[in-house]
Design a protein around this motif. Sequence first.
Motif, short mmCIF file in Angstrom:
data_model
loop_
_atom_site.label_atom_id
_atom_site.label_comp_id
_atom_site.label_asym_id
_atom_site.label_seq_id
_atom_site.Cartn_x
_atom_site.Cartn_y
_atom_site.Cartn_z
N GLN A 106 -50.47 -39.09 58.89
CA GLN A 106 -51.34 -38.12 59.56
C GLN A 106 -52.56 -37.85 58.69
OE1 GLN A 106 -49.81 -34.12 59.96
NE2 GLN A 106 -51.20 -33.62 61.63
N VAL A 107 -53.71 -37.73 59.34
CA VAL A 107 -54.95 -37.37 58.65
C VAL A 107 -55.44 -36.04 59.20
CG1 VAL A 107 -57.34 -37.99 58.15
CG2 VAL A 107 -55.61 -39.79 58.35
N ILE A 108 -55.77 -35.12 58.31
CA ILE A 108 -56.53 -33.93 58.67
C ILE A 108 -57.76 -33.93 57.77
CG2 ILE A 108 -56.62 -31.42 58.68
CD1 ILE A 108 -53.63 -31.40 59.29
N LYS A 109 -58.92 -34.03 58.39
CA LYS A 109 -60.18 -34.11 57.64
C LYS A 109 -60.80 -32.72 57.56
CE LYS A 109 -64.59 -36.59 57.47
NZ LYS A 109 -65.48 -37.54 58.17
N LYS A 110 -60.62 -32.08 56.43
CA LYS A 110 -61.12 -30.72 56.22
C LYS A 110 -61.31 -30.48 54.73
CE LYS A 110 -59.24 -27.79 59.91
NZ LYS A 110 -58.33 -26.63 60.17
N PRO A 111 -62.21 -29.57 54.38
CA PRO A 111 -62.26 -29.13 52.98
C PRO A 111 -60.92 -28.49 52.59
CG PRO A 111 -64.20 -28.36 54.18
CD PRO A 111 -63.25 -28.91 55.20
N ILE A 112 -60.54 -28.63 51.36
CA ILE A 112 -59.29 -28.05 50.88
C ILE A 112 -59.24 -26.55 51.18
CG2 ILE A 112 -58.07 -27.41 48.75
CD1 ILE A 112 -58.68 -30.22 47.71
N ASP A 124 -47.74 -33.02 54.58
CA ASP A 124 -46.72 -33.31 53.57
C ASP A 124 -45.48 -33.95 54.20
OD1 ASP A 124 -46.12 -33.17 50.77
OD2 ASP A 124 -44.66 -31.62 51.23
N ASP A 125 -45.10 -33.47 55.38
CA ASP A 125 -43.94 -34.06 56.07
C ASP A 125 -44.21 -35.51 56.45
OD1 ASP A 125 -42.33 -31.84 55.92
OD2 ASP A 125 -42.78 -31.13 57.94
N LYS A 126 -45.34 -35.78 57.05
CA LYS A 126 -45.60 -37.10 57.62
C LYS A 126 -46.00 -38.13 56.56
CE LYS A 126 -46.74 -35.37 62.21
NZ LYS A 126 -46.35 -33.97 61.93
N ASN A 127 -46.78 -37.72 55.58
CA ASN A 127 -47.30 -38.67 54.60
C ASN A 127 -46.44 -38.81 53.36
OD1 ASN A 127 -49.58 -39.05 56.24
ND2 ASN A 127 -50.67 -37.36 55.27
N ASN A 128 -45.70 -37.76 53.03
CA ASN A 128 -44.94 -37.72 51.78
C ASN A 128 -43.43 -37.78 52.05
OD1 ASN A 128 -43.92 -37.24 49.22
ND2 ASN A 128 -44.75 -35.19 49.04
N LYS A 129 -42.92 -36.78 52.75
CA LYS A 129 -41.48 -36.67 52.93
C LYS A 129 -40.90 -37.84 53.71
CE LYS A 129 -38.03 -33.22 54.33
NZ LYS A 129 -37.85 -31.87 54.91
N ILE A 130 -41.52 -38.17 54.83
CA ILE A 130 -41.01 -39.30 55.62
C ILE A 130 -41.09 -40.59 54.82
CG2 ILE A 130 -41.43 -40.73 57.65
CD1 ILE A 130 -42.26 -38.20 59.14
N ALA A 131 -42.18 -40.77 54.08
CA ALA A 131 -42.33 -41.98 53.27
C ALA A 131 -41.18 -42.12 52.27
CB ALA A 131 -43.67 -41.97 52.54
N PHE A 132 -40.84 -41.00 51.61
CA PHE A 132 -39.77 -41.02 50.62
C PHE A 132 -38.43 -41.38 51.27
CE2 PHE A 132 -36.24 -39.09 48.38
CZ PHE A 132 -36.48 -39.47 47.07
N LEU A 162 -63.30 -33.89 51.70
CA LEU A 162 -62.75 -33.69 53.04
C LEU A 162 -61.40 -34.36 53.29
CD1 LEU A 162 -66.00 -34.00 55.21
CD2 LEU A 162 -65.02 -31.95 54.14
N TYR A 163 -60.95 -35.22 52.40
CA TYR A 163 -59.67 -35.91 52.59
C TYR A 163 -58.64 -35.52 51.53
CZ TYR A 163 -62.15 -39.00 55.85
OH TYR A 163 -62.88 -39.48 56.91
N GLY A 164 -58.89 -34.42 50.83
CA GLY A 164 -57.99 -34.06 49.74
C GLY A 164 -56.55 -33.86 50.18
N GLY A 165 -56.34 -33.22 51.32
CA GLY A 165 -54.97 -33.02 51.80
C GLY A 165 -54.30 -34.33 52.15
N TYR A 166 -55.04 -35.24 52.75
CA TYR A 166 -54.51 -36.56 53.12
C TYR A 166 -54.23 -37.38 51.87
CZ TYR A 166 -54.36 -41.22 55.27
OH TYR A 166 -54.01 -42.49 55.67
N GLN A 167 -55.22 -37.48 50.99
CA GLN A 167 -55.03 -38.27 49.76
C GLN A 167 -53.88 -37.73 48.93
OE1 GLN A 167 -59.19 -37.54 48.76
NE2 GLN A 167 -59.45 -39.73 48.37
N GLY A 168 -53.84 -36.41 48.79
CA GLY A 168 -52.81 -35.81 47.93
C GLY A 168 -51.40 -36.03 48.44
N THR A 169 -51.23 -36.00 49.76
CA THR A 169 -49.89 -36.19 50.31
C THR A 169 -49.53 -37.66 50.48
OG1 THR A 169 -50.78 -35.83 52.56
CG2 THR A 169 -49.80 -33.94 51.43
#
Length: 260
Positions: A106-112, A124-132, A162-169
Amino acid sequence: MSESSFLAPQHQIKGQVAIITGGTKNLGGETAKELARLGSNLFLHYRSDQKQAEDFKQELNKKYPEVTIELYQGDLSDDESLKKLYSEAKSKFPKGIDIAINNVGQVIKKPIIEISEQEFDSLDDKNNKIAFFFIKNAGLNLNNNGRIISIGTSLLAAYTELYGGYQGTKAPLEFYSKAASKELLPKGITSNIVSPGPMETSFLLNSEPKQAVEYFKTVALHQRLTQVSDIVPIIRFLVTEGTWITGQNIFANGGFTSPK
């Protein structure tokens, strides 16, 4: 003569079984088509669009009648849901699973400073938890000499806003995949990541303004976006001849970014 006939016996996947999450559209769907062409049976996960998934299955069945295709609808969100995914796959294919490919993201494009806790938790669920837990359950369930492929993002090598949440997770995926590649060596299972650049799919075009899409084109080879057709051959290679590659993150983006 089909391309699969040129593969050495140890690299052919005819008769093997592949789980593909998000496997009925965009990159997942095109990957499914390619593996079906090579004779792999398919367990295709989708989240919500049942008619589209059933139409896709019928299309593949008509073109590749010798291939067995099963659909699985579910909202993957935790260890239990991933356990169920693999359990259902093994119930349909008792000889076991050989290939596991995860497209969920999942991508959410927003400032942190504008990302809410609810939006962060969703990322975090879609990009991190599911991946693990996808990798964990693949390690527990794949046959010996299996293949795990996770779809990452070339934005992990980008210095951008603008992609900090996506990159970080998404970033933890690299460590999960590398650790798994070491831990699963005794079973001969490889674990790799393929990280496309901005890819010309409905996912990107519906979430980015036109000016952003045009900018992405200017910083890549041939002044264009990454195409699904650029990525599918890399995935194919990793599950066929590329069996000596493990623990790697392959950035495939036409020069959009380059990891250090």
